[in-house]
Design an enzyme around this catalytic site. Structure first.
Site, short mmCIF file in Angstrom:
data_model
loop_
_atom_site.label_atom_id
_atom_site.label_comp_id
_atom_site.label_asym_id
_atom_site.label_seq_id
_atom_site.Cartn_x
_atom_site.Cartn_y
_atom_site.Cartn_z
N HIS A 280 23.64 54.17 35.49
CA HIS A 280 24.82 54.12 36.36
C HIS A 280 25.09 52.69 36.82
CE1 HIS A 280 22.82 53.74 40.41
NE2 HIS A 280 21.82 54.37 39.81
N GLU B 255 26.99 57.75 40.77
CA GLU B 255 25.64 58.31 40.87
C GLU B 255 25.19 58.40 42.33
OE1 GLU B 255 21.14 58.23 40.86
OE2 GLU B 255 22.58 56.88 41.80
N GLU B 256 25.46 57.33 43.06
CA GLU B 256 25.00 57.28 44.46
C GLU B 256 25.76 58.26 45.35
OE1 GLU B 256 22.41 55.79 45.15
OE2 GLU B 256 22.16 54.08 43.79
#
Length: 204
Positions: free
Chosen positions: A34, A79-80
């Protein structure tokens, strides 16, 4: 009453496909990392390191004869924010072409690249890693520890769909993880090299 958390966001995944000589006859191998980071950190390690490994693998492939199977490089977004990139990728036509995933992550800034998680029925995958990688590091204890940690990776999304794969990460120096100090100057070059060696070995 605790309500479920919903996230609505636009994600911009970046995808590259290197065509093999088999004309799509076999499944593609996909590398994934990512490129987004937490808002308060530059994200050089998490997960700029994975992005660098994939870009360098792409460059190295240009010096190698064409492979039989296609190789897909998926640079995910979000992603986070909740593993949004691979969820979006599942709606893309290339998703059905993937036979195996190798994901690159980081939870530190130095140390070797551990292969710490695989899909079920992974005996064949482990044998391939042992045969291909110049200095593989993995054991079953890593999987047990990772399963008890409050973090996860993009691969979890695809693993739940039955996708075979592996997770690689380095974990030395967690004090810089998700902080403003997660900068390129803090990352060990040897660590990036080891992650890159693992990536290229699994490709070639």
């Amino acid at each position: 009453v605790k309500r479920p958390r919903f996230v609505l966001a636009r994600v911009d995944n970046v995808m590259v496909r290197v065509r093999g000589t088999g004309n799509g006859a076999g499944k593609a191998l996909m590398l994934m990392a990512h490129y987004d980071s937490v808002v308060f950190g530059p994200g050089a390690s998490d997960d700029g390191s994975g992005v660098v490994v994939m870009l360098e693998s792409l460059r190295a492939m240009k010096e190698h004869p064409p492979l039989q199977n296609d190789i897909i490089f998926l640079f995910t977004d979000g992603e986070e924010e909740g593993l949004l990139g691979p969820k979006a990728f599942m709606a893309h036509p290339w998703y059905g072409d993937v036979g195996m995933v190798i994901n690159f992550e980081a939870r530190g800034h130095y140390g070797p690249g551990y292969m710490y998680e695989t899909s079920p029925e992974n005996g064949w995958l482990i044998r391939q890693l042992k045969a291909a990688a110049p200095k593989p590091i993995a054991n079953s204890l890593m999987f047990d520890i990772a399963g008890r940690m409050p973090t996860t990776t993009d691969y979890e999304v695809l693993k739940k769909q039955g996708m075979p794969g592996m997770n690689f990460a380095f974990v030395g120096g967690i004090k810089y993880y998700h902080t403003p100090n997660d900068s390129p100057e803090m990352i060990s070059k040897d660590t990036i090299q080891h992650q890159g060696d693992n990536a290229l070995a699994m490709i070639l």
